[in-house]
Design a protein around this motif. Structure first.
Motif, PDB file in Angstrom:
ATOM      1  N   ARG A  44       3.138   0.327 -11.393  1.00  0.00           N
ATOM      2  CA  ARG A  44       2.437   1.020 -10.308  1.00  0.00           C
ATOM      3  C   ARG A  44       3.202   0.940  -8.990  1.00  0.00           C
ATOM      4  NH1 ARG A  44      -3.157  -2.039 -10.816  1.00  0.00           N
ATOM      5  NH2 ARG A  44      -1.635  -3.717 -11.152  1.00  0.00           N
ATOM      6  N   LEU A  45       4.005  -0.104  -8.832  1.00  0.00           N
ATOM      7  CA  LEU A  45       4.775  -0.264  -7.608  1.00  0.00           C
ATOM      8  C   LEU A  45       5.862   0.798  -7.474  1.00  0.00           C
ATOM      9  CD1 LEU A  45       5.196  -4.154  -7.672  1.00  0.00           C
ATOM     10  CD2 LEU A  45       3.451  -2.816  -6.477  1.00  0.00           C
ATOM     11  N   LYS A  46       6.233   1.414  -8.582  1.00  0.00           N
ATOM     12  CA  LYS A  46       7.258   2.458  -8.579  1.00  0.00           C
ATOM     13  C   LYS A  46       6.662   3.864  -8.693  1.00  0.00           C
ATOM     14  CE  LYS A  46      10.580  -0.588 -10.890  1.00  0.00           C
ATOM     15  NZ  LYS A  46      11.456  -0.754 -12.090  1.00  0.00           N
ATOM     16  N   VAL A  93       0.858  -1.187   0.000  1.00  0.00           N
ATOM     17  CA  VAL A  93       0.000   0.000   0.000  1.00  0.00           C
ATOM     18  C   VAL A  93       0.893   1.236   0.000  1.00  0.00           C
ATOM     19  CG1 VAL A  93      -1.807   1.282   1.206  1.00  0.00           C
ATOM     20  CG2 VAL A  93      -1.777  -1.229   1.292  1.00  0.00           C
ATOM     21  N   PHE A  94       0.636   2.120  -0.943  1.00  0.00           N
ATOM     22  CA  PHE A  94       1.452   3.316  -1.118  1.00  0.00           C
ATOM     23  C   PHE A  94       0.649   4.582  -0.799  1.00  0.00           C
ATOM     24  CE2 PHE A  94       2.903  -0.017  -3.940  1.00  0.00           C
ATOM     25  CZ  PHE A  94       4.278  -0.023  -3.776  1.00  0.00           C
ATOM     26  N   GLU A  95       1.333   5.689  -0.806  1.00  0.00           N
ATOM     27  CA  GLU A  95       0.673   6.969  -0.560  1.00  0.00           C
ATOM     28  C   GLU A  95      -0.438   7.234  -1.566  1.00  0.00           C
ATOM     29  OE1 GLU A  95       3.944  10.036   1.142  1.00  0.00           O
ATOM     30  OE2 GLU A  95       4.404   9.186  -0.845  1.00  0.00           O
ATOM     31  N   ARG A  96      -0.225   6.771  -2.805  1.00  0.00           N
ATOM     32  CA  ARG A  96      -1.178   7.095  -3.866  1.00  0.00           C
ATOM     33  C   ARG A  96      -1.735   5.841  -4.557  1.00  0.00           C
ATOM     34  NH1 ARG A  96       3.127  10.514  -4.787  1.00  0.00           N
ATOM     35  NH2 ARG A  96       3.758   9.375  -6.670  1.00  0.00           N
ATOM     36  N   GLY A  97      -1.912   4.797  -3.801  1.00  0.00           N
ATOM     37  CA  GLY A  97      -2.510   3.613  -4.408  1.00  0.00           C
ATOM     38  C   GLY A  97      -2.163   2.319  -3.713  1.00  0.00           C
ATOM     39  N   GLY A  98      -2.883   1.278  -4.099  1.00  0.00           N
ATOM     40  CA  GLY A  98      -2.654  -0.038  -3.538  1.00  0.00           C
ATOM     41  C   GLY A  98      -3.602  -0.341  -2.384  1.00  0.00           C
ATOM     42  N   PRO A  99      -3.705  -1.610  -2.005  1.00  0.00           N
ATOM     43  CA  PRO A  99      -2.971  -2.727  -2.614  1.00  0.00           C
ATOM     44  C   PRO A  99      -3.523  -3.068  -3.997  1.00  0.00           C
ATOM     45  CG  PRO A  99      -4.534  -3.565  -1.007  1.00  0.00           C
ATOM     46  CD  PRO A  99      -4.590  -2.071  -0.912  1.00  0.00           C
ATOM     47  N   GLY A 142       4.200   6.435  -5.137  1.00  0.00           N
ATOM     48  CA  GLY A 142       4.698   7.148  -3.969  1.00  0.00           C
ATOM     49  C   GLY A 142       5.327   6.242  -2.932  1.00  0.00           C
ATOM     50  N   ARG A 143       5.419   6.733  -1.741  1.00  0.00           N
ATOM     51  CA  ARG A 143       6.098   6.038  -0.648  1.00  0.00           C
ATOM     52  C   ARG A 143       5.272   4.857  -0.158  1.00  0.00           C
ATOM     53  NH1 ARG A 143       5.772   6.721   4.885  1.00  0.00           N
ATOM     54  NH2 ARG A 143       4.264   8.404   4.508  1.00  0.00           N
TER      55      ARG A 143
END
Length: 229
Positions: A118-120, A95-101, A123-124
């Motif tokens: 999308r994994l890159k 799970v990132f700042e701007r998406g996921g899982p 965001g963080r």
């Protein structure tokens, strides 16, 4: 020359001893080149008293070493009756700042899941969500180790190979660039099983954390991993 760690299961307590080994690196993308590097790593490790090492990666010369790679080690969840590799589950749980899982990664394959753009671009990394349960980023390798060891517990046909090994390597793992390592996870599994604490550790997330806390004593690691299986 190159440097890689060898992970040795502790038998006096639950933990993993990490030994850094210098060896000759054979450049190139060919499998033969990777296996030359593995042979060199194991030969130099033997000079330090580390014998019967098992390479765990898709480049391993041992078929069980290949099977133990996170790309190939698979498990079936009882809750959803679905089967996927450790790598797929790990990437699909981020799970990132701007998406996921990005759960659709469970419908792909290990290599595709790891390389998804999308994994890159999201965001963080902030946490992991697996089967509706959240896992924090700390301890550093907490979620990966928990996931790998739970999967390995379901593949008993591979336990014999693990128990015979004197330690584990992963030629692709560079601690200067990566955090999680399947060879470390395998060593931690062996230490837990040797201590007779595997079932207890996998009983719940908190049980895993409590059982493996001392395994994360190395300066570059934090502390420790949990069961939804």
């Amino acid at each position: 020359m190159a440097t890689r760690p060898v992970f040795v299961p502790c038998t006096s307590h639950i933990g993993v001893r990490e030994v850094t080994v210098d060896f000759q690196w054979f450049a190139g993308m060919a499998l033969s080149q990777a296996q030359k590097s593995i042979a060199s790593l194991h030969a130099h490790a033997a000079e330090d008293g580390l014998h019967d090492l098992l390479e765990i990666s898709s480049k391993s010369p041992d078929e069980d070493g290949v099977a133990l790679s996170a790309f190939n080690l698979s498990f079936t969840t009882l809750k959803y009756s679905r089967t996927f590799s450790v790598e797929m589950a790990f990437q699909a749980s981020k799970v990132f700042e701007r998406g996921g899982p990005y759960k659709d990664l469970l419908e792909t394959d290990s290599r595709t899941a790891k390389r998804d753009e999308r994994l890159k671009a999201s965001g963080r990394l902030v946490k992991f969500i697996f089967m509706q349960s959240e896992f924090p980023l700390q301890p550093t390798t907490y979620f990966y180790d928990w996931l790998y060891i739970n999967a390995l517990a379901k593949n008993r046909h591979l336990w014999g190979t693990l128990k015979k090994a004197g330690g584990f390597t992963d030629i692709a793992f560079n601690p200067a660039k990566s955090l999680n390592c399947q060879a470390f996870s395998a060593a931690l599994f062996v230490s837990l099983e040797h201590a007779g604490k595997l079932d207890e550790a996998l009983a719940s997330p908190q049980s895993f954390l409590d059982a493996t806390r001392d395994a994360y004593c190395a300066p570059e690691r934090d502390q420790a991993p949990h069961s939804l299986f």
